[in-house]
Structures are given as structure tokens and as C-alpha cells.
Design an enzyme around this catalytic site. Structure first.
Site, mmCIF file in Angstrom:
data_model
loop_
_atom_site.group_PDB
_atom_site.id
_atom_site.type_symbol
_atom_site.label_atom_id
_atom_site.label_comp_id
_atom_site.label_asym_id
_atom_site.label_seq_id
_atom_site.Cartn_x
_atom_site.Cartn_y
_atom_site.Cartn_z
ATOM 1 N N GLY A 1 0.837 -1.204 0.000
ATOM 2 C CA GLY A 1 0.000 0.000 0.000
ATOM 3 C C GLY A 1 0.867 1.246 0.000
ATOM 4 O O GLY A 1 2.029 1.205 -0.406
ATOM 5 N N CYS B 1 1.124 -0.018 -9.120
ATOM 6 C CA CYS B 1 2.300 0.535 -8.444
ATOM 7 C C CYS B 1 3.478 0.728 -9.392
ATOM 8 O O CYS B 1 4.311 1.589 -9.176
ATOM 9 C CB CYS B 1 2.696 -0.376 -7.297
ATOM 10 S SG CYS B 1 2.969 -2.072 -7.829
ATOM 11 N N GLY C 1 2.334 2.617 5.486
ATOM 12 C CA GLY C 1 3.558 1.827 5.670
ATOM 13 C C GLY C 1 4.270 2.231 6.955
ATOM 14 O O GLY C 1 4.776 1.389 7.714
ATOM 15 N N GLU D 1 5.697 -3.193 0.640
ATOM 16 C CA GLU D 1 5.624 -3.048 -0.822
ATOM 17 C C GLU D 1 4.883 -1.744 -1.091
ATOM 18 O O GLU D 1 3.652 -1.703 -1.062
ATOM 19 C CB GLU D 1 4.890 -4.251 -1.437
ATOM 20 C CG GLU D 1 5.667 -5.555 -1.365
ATOM 21 C CD GLU D 1 6.796 -5.633 -2.390
ATOM 22 O OE1 GLU D 1 6.772 -4.863 -3.380
ATOM 23 O OE2 GLU D 1 7.707 -6.454 -2.205
HETATM 24 P P1 NAD Z 1 -5.377 0.753 0.494
HETATM 25 O O1 NAD Z 1 -6.122 2.009 0.729
HETATM 26 O O2 NAD Z 1 -6.115 -0.468 0.091
HETATM 27 O O3 NAD Z 1 -4.537 0.472 1.803
HETATM 28 C C1 NAD Z 1 -3.722 -0.656 1.933
HETATM 29 C C2 NAD Z 1 -4.074 -1.385 3.198
HETATM 30 O O4 NAD Z 1 -3.786 -0.557 4.317
HETATM 31 C C3 NAD Z 1 -5.543 -1.757 3.296
HETATM 32 O O5 NAD Z 1 -5.657 -3.122 3.629
HETATM 33 C C4 NAD Z 1 -6.071 -0.853 4.365
HETATM 34 O O6 NAD Z 1 -7.128 -1.422 5.107
HETATM 35 C C5 NAD Z 1 -4.875 -0.609 5.237
HETATM 36 N N1 NAD Z 1 -4.954 0.645 5.970
HETATM 37 C C6 NAD Z 1 -5.402 1.827 5.510
HETATM 38 N N2 NAD Z 1 -5.292 2.777 6.468
HETATM 39 C C7 NAD Z 1 -4.766 2.170 7.553
HETATM 40 C C8 NAD Z 1 -4.397 2.600 8.865
HETATM 41 N N3 NAD Z 1 -4.569 3.868 9.250
HETATM 42 N N4 NAD Z 1 -3.862 1.703 9.711
HETATM 43 C C9 NAD Z 1 -3.682 0.424 9.334
HETATM 44 N N5 NAD Z 1 -4.007 -0.047 8.106
HETATM 45 C C10 NAD Z 1 -4.549 0.811 7.237
HETATM 46 O O7 NAD Z 1 -4.291 0.920 -0.630
HETATM 47 P P2 NAD Z 1 -3.457 2.216 -1.031
HETATM 48 O O8 NAD Z 1 -2.496 2.538 0.035
HETATM 49 O O9 NAD Z 1 -4.318 3.282 -1.578
HETATM 50 O O10 NAD Z 1 -2.683 1.544 -2.254
HETATM 51 C C11 NAD Z 1 -2.087 2.309 -3.210
HETATM 52 C C12 NAD Z 1 -0.618 2.481 -2.886
HETATM 53 O O11 NAD Z 1 -0.033 1.198 -2.747
HETATM 54 C C13 NAD Z 1 0.151 3.160 -3.976
HETATM 55 O O12 NAD Z 1 1.124 3.978 -3.399
HETATM 56 C C14 NAD Z 1 0.805 2.019 -4.726
HETATM 57 O O13 NAD Z 1 1.951 2.377 -5.418
HETATM 58 C C15 NAD Z 1 1.083 1.077 -3.608
HETATM 59 N N6 NAD Z 1 1.140 -0.284 -4.113
HETATM 60 C C16 NAD Z 1 2.315 -0.941 -4.084
HETATM 61 C C17 NAD Z 1 2.415 -2.205 -4.597
HETATM 62 C C18 NAD Z 1 3.702 -2.957 -4.587
HETATM 63 O O14 NAD Z 1 3.669 -4.154 -4.866
HETATM 64 N N7 NAD Z 1 4.826 -2.347 -4.296
HETATM 65 C C19 NAD Z 1 1.296 -2.812 -5.151
HETATM 66 C C20 NAD Z 1 0.098 -2.113 -5.150
HETATM 67 C C21 NAD Z 1 0.022 -0.849 -4.625
#
Ligand code: NAD
Length: 489
Positions: free
Chosen positions: A201, A258, A206, A223
Site C-alpha cells: 500500500g 504501483c 507503511g 511493498e
Molecule cells: P489501500 O487504501 O487499500 O490500503 C492498503 C491497506 O492498508 C488496506 O488493507 C487498508 O485497510 C490498510 N490501511 C489503511 N489505512 C490504515 C491505517 N490507518 N492503519 C492500518 N491499516 C490501514 O491501498 P493504497 O495505500 O491506496 O494503495 C495504493 C498504494 O499502494 C500506492 O502507493 C501504490 O503504489 C502502492 N502499491 C504498491 C504495490 C507494490 O507491490 N509495491 C502494489 C500495489 C500498490
């Protein structure tokens, strides 16, 4: 509280998370997950899950993102199937202890590295490839012999509930569970002591994950994303370059990936040619009314639609749109959009775009692109299109990125012998193929000795001769040891 009672509770809170953890720890204690047979049975169960439910998976992704079936079948289900097949083919070999050389200081002895499961691990996944990004880390966790809890993203609710249903039906629930939920549920999970947390995410969350993990000294794989650049030289096959940029940008969930190209860098002179080629190939791909195209995902929700709209409405990029820009808020659709010569201090250059907008930055000389990239945070992917071998070498040597691909986009992800992960702000740790197994494995160092060859030099009382000999032994080289024995060192 029984398992049934805990499952009936509406809210998955810290108490429920702690109960789940206790149960899984107890189950893992049986040693079942360590066996080759269990790991293989779960890989086969996952393959069966996919064989029997491809239509449901396609429907869920349609509902969450209006993802074109081809993208779901190939990039989500197909990629996961490959991961399972690689495990089935290689697992025996991966699980074998690796014999290694020993030191003179331990003679006589033998040594090996024994791969050992970490225990109970947590996988938190993102919404954009909600099937693949949820289950691909789970494949690694199972292959390495762990129990695993998966927390899919609430932003792709249809896939999240399908995963919960299918994993309950097909997988061994004594060791593999899905917890659905939002921030509260994830927070409750993060309070537990896991043996590894694998998070996919954004970097903001992170940091939350890493902070929670630090409390328990739990290792993490993060990731994350970032602004992945595409540098285009003027000596390339223009049509192929344009098509490959399109395939990695709009062909991957309409830019919500991503490793999507985030922005392009090319020279001032070459930019008009590149823009023309991109326009032609975009029209060939998505027609004259791309908002109507069935081959483009929609934007995931209204928050992300508003975020992308804000990037386009920034006064600094008004007048920079050279193609696209159409939107339909009611259908959450944004057309492929090219922006030329955007200033580097514009909003669109300040954050990961994660959508169908592609800014193009121009430089006088292509070499300047390296400074542009290196002046930002380290991207997850960096792409270069060129036929100039010298520049290619310079690029590979001087640009730091999670992964790199020359003369294409995104495909490095498919090669399971390459690690997939970020560096710096784009993440830490990696997976895919054997790297997934390693991500969830502890490499235990084991040295075997017998009662032979018990040299008294290591035991007190210490003397100068013992010191000389011990120094030589620790230093290694046989000549040093002979010299010490002869009293010459
Ligand atoms: P998202 O909103 O689905 O969040 C990811 C996870 O974090 C979810 O399961 C969510 O429930 C959890 N989450 C959200 N807020 C939280 C909190 N405050 N505390 C604990 N957990 C929490 O996904 P996103 O972050 O919008 O995803 C997009 C980002 O992820 C982009 O930056 C993208 O580049 C990155 N990404 C990376 C990869 C990789 O393989 N490197 C793959 C896909 C996406």
C-alpha cells in the site's frame, strides 16, 4: 470465548485479534505447516480455487474497478497461478538445508543453513490488484510453512468478501484465515505480535505498520509505490515505445498500478514526436471515445476521482493537457490524458499519480533525466527506452530504483527469478518466486561438531602461545597457522 462466539462478534477488535492469534499459535505448534505435504496441499487448493472460480473473480474485479476481464484473468489469476506452479516445481529444493563450508577454526565440523518457518504472519493488501496482491504474499507465507492471516483492502469490497468466502471454503482454516475490515480492524491486528508483517500500500500507512511492528521487533516487508519514471531517447522505435508505455500505464488498471509509468522524460526536440505517437496508439487502443471503452478500468472510488481531478485542476498545469482530459464523475471514469511540459513544482509532479494522467517533462539533453530522477525519492520502477548502449549502462549504474526495465514497461514483474520490491521510499524487502519463500523464512545457521579434535588452546589458562595460535586460527590462512605453530608470528 469460543471460536464461534468470536466470529459472531460484529466488530473485529483487539480481543478478537488476540484470540485469533492465540488460536493460530496453538495450531502452528502442532508442526503441520512445516511439512512439505501440507504446503503442497495448500498450493493445490489455491489452484483449485482459481480453476473453479475464475468467473466469480472476474465479476468481483468488475464490481470493484470495472477491470477488463482480460486484465483480471491474465494479470491477477494468471500471475497467481504461475506463482503456485513455481512453488510446486521448486519447493522441495527450496526447503532443503544448504550445506556450506566451515572455518579452520572449527575443524573438524560441518555446517548448513536450515530454512525454518517464521510462525504466524500477517498480510495486509491493497485495492488495485486485490486478488493477486492478497494471495501472492500468502503463497510465499504458505510455501515457507507459516500460518497466515490475510487482511484484504476494504476499498475493493467485492474482492475482499470473495477472498474471505473462498479461502474459508478451499484452504485449511486451522492455519489460513481472512479478516476483513478497515482501519479499526487492521489496527487491532497490528497490535498483535506477528512473526512477520507483509504490507502492500502507500507509504503513509507503511509508516503506521512499521511503527506497530517495531513494538514487537517484528520484521516487515513494505511493498510501497512512488513516481516511476520513463525516459525516452530519440533513437527508439517510436511506435513500439508508445505501445509499451500505453500497455504499462493504461493497460494496467488504467494507471492504478504501483509500477505504472508515472511520468515521462524526453528531450524538448523529441517530445512532439512522442506525443503524436502516443496519441495515435491511444486512439488505436481505446478509440475516439475512451470514456466509453470497455478496456479501461474505472477509478476505484470518488475519493480517488477527486484526488486526480485536483491534480488536473492545478493552475500550474492548466493549458498543459495535449490529449484527453475528459471525465465522467457519475461513472468514475477519466480518459487517458497526456500533459506536456508540466512544471516540476506542480501538484502532479509532487505525488504518485496512480491514475490515467501522464505528464511529460522535457530536458535539453537526455543525460539530465538522471538528475531529475535522482533528485526525487527512489521509485519502485524506472524505465528507459534507448538503443544507446552507453546511456543504458550509465542509467542502470546511476539510477536507484526498486526494479528497472530497458525498452519496455512493467514486464520485469513477470520474471520470477527477479526480486520484486522497492528501495528507500518505495519499500523494503522483496518477493516473487524464491524471494517470496525467503521473505517468510528464517535461515537458521547450524554448525555440527563431534567430540574429536578438542584443542586445549581455547581453554584457560591463557598463554602467549595460545594467543598466537588463536589469532592465527581466527585469521584463517593455513600459512598463518603454520607460522604461529613455529613461533614466528
Ligand atoms: P489501500 O487504501 O487499500 O490500503 C492498503 C491497506 O492498508 C488496506 O488493507 C487498508 O485497510 C490498510 N490501511 C489503511 N489505512 C490504515 C491505517 N490507518 N492503519 C492500518 N491499516 C490501514 O491501498 P493504497 O495505500 O491506496 O494503495 C495504493 C498504494 O499502494 C500506492 O502507493 C501504490 O503504489 C502502492 N502499491 C504498491 C504495490 C507494490 O507491490 N509495491 C502494489 C500495489 C500498490
Amino acid at each position: 470465548m469460543s471460536r464461534e462466539e468470536s466470529q459472531k462478534k460484529k466488530v473485529f477488535d483487539a480481543e478478537a485479534a488476540s484470540f485469533l492469534m492465540k488460536e493460530l499459535r496453538g495450531n502452528v505448534g502442532s508442526g503441520t505447516t512445516r511439512s512439505y505435504e501440507w504446503r503442497v496441499s495448500q498450493m493445490k487448493a489455491l489452484l483449485k480455487l482459481m480453476d473453479e472460480n475464475e468467473d466469480h473473480i472476474v465479476d468481483a474485479l468488475r464490481s470493484d474497478l470495472d477491470k477488463p476481464p482480460l486484465e483480471t484473468v491474465v494479470y491477477e489469476v494468471g500471475m497467481l497461478r504461475n506463482s503456485c506452479e513455481v512453488v510446486l516445481k521448486e519447493l522441495k529444493h527450496w526447503m532443503m538445508p544448504e550445506k556450506v563450508k566451515t572455518a579452520i577454526a572449527t575443524f573438524p565440523s560441518s555446517a548448513e543453513i536450515v530454512p525454518e518457518p517464521l510462525g504466524v504472519v500477517l498480510v495486509i493488501s491493497a485495492w488495485n490488484y486485490p486478488f493477486l496482491l492478497s494471495l501472492d504474499p500468502v503463497v510465499g507465507a504458505i510455501a515457507a510453512g507459516n500460518a497466515v492471516v490475510l487482511k484484504p483492502s476494504e476499498i475493493s469490497p467485492a474482492t475482499s468478501s470473495l477472498l474471505a468466502k473462498l479461502l474459508e471454503k478451499y484452504m485449511d482454516n486451522s492455519f489460513i484465515r481472512v479478516v476483513e475490515g478497515e482501519v479499526d480492524e487492521t489496527t487491532a491486528l497490528l497490535q498483535q505480535k506477528w512473526d512477520k508483517i507483509f504490507y502492500t500500500g502507500n507509504g503513509r500507512v507503511g509508516r503506521i505498520v512499521m511503527t506497530a511492528a517495531a513494538k514487537h521487533l517484528t520484521p516487515v516487508v513494505l511493498e510501497l509505490g512512488g513516481k516511476s519514471p520513463v525516459v525516452v531517447d530519440s533513437n527508439v522505435n517510436l511506435q513500439v515505445t508508445a505501445r509499451r508505455i500505453i500497455s504499462g500505464k493504461w493497460g494496467l488498471n488504467n494507471g492504478q498500478a504501483c509500477i505504472s509509468p508515472d511520468y515521462v522524460i524526453t528531450t524538448k526536440n523529441y517530445a512532439p514526436k512522442l506525443v503524436d505517437a502516443l496519441k495515435t496508439e491511444l486512439e488505436n487502443s481505446y478509440g475516439k471515445s475512451p470514456l466509453e471503452s470497455k478496456d479501461l478500468s474505472r477509478i476505484v472510488n470518488s475519493n480517488h476521482f477527486a484526488r486526480l481531478t485536483k491534480l488536473l485542476d492545478d493552475a500550474k498545469v492548466s493549458g498543459k493537457i495535449v490529449y484527453g482530459g475528459e471525465k465522467d464523475e457519475s461513472k468514475l471514469r477519466i480518459a487517458p490524458t497526456l500533459l506536456l511540459d508540466v512544471p516540476r513544482d506542480s501538484l502532479i509532479m509532487g505525488e504518485e499519480i496512480f491514475g490515467p494522467l501522464l505528464p511529460i517533462i522535457t530536458v535539453n539533453k537526455l543525460e539530465e533525466s538522471i538528475d531529475v530522477i535522482n533528485s526525487g525519492t527512489k521509485p519502485l520502477a524506472a524505465y528507459l527506452f534507448t538503443t544507446d548502449n552507453k546511456f543504458k549502462e550509465q542509467f542502470v549504474k546511476t539510477v536507484s530504483a526498486g526494479g528497472m526495465l530497458v525498452n519496455d514497461t512493467a514486464l520485469h514483474l513477470v520474471v520470477h527469478t527477479l526480486p520484486f520490491g522497492g528501495v528507500g521510499d518505495s519499500g523494503t524487502g522483496a518477493y516473487h518466486g524464491k524471494f517470496s519463500f525467503d521473505a517468510f523464512t528464517h535461515k537458521k545457521a547450524v554448525l555440527y561438531r563431534s567430540f574429536m579434535g578438542d584443542a586445549s588452546i581455547r581453554y584457560p589458562p591463557y598463554t602467549n602461545t595460545k594467543l598466537r595460535l588463536m589469532k592465527a586460527l581466527i585469521g584463517g590462512g593455513i600459512l598463518n597457522i603454520i607460522r604461529a605453530l613455529l613461533g614466528r608470528s
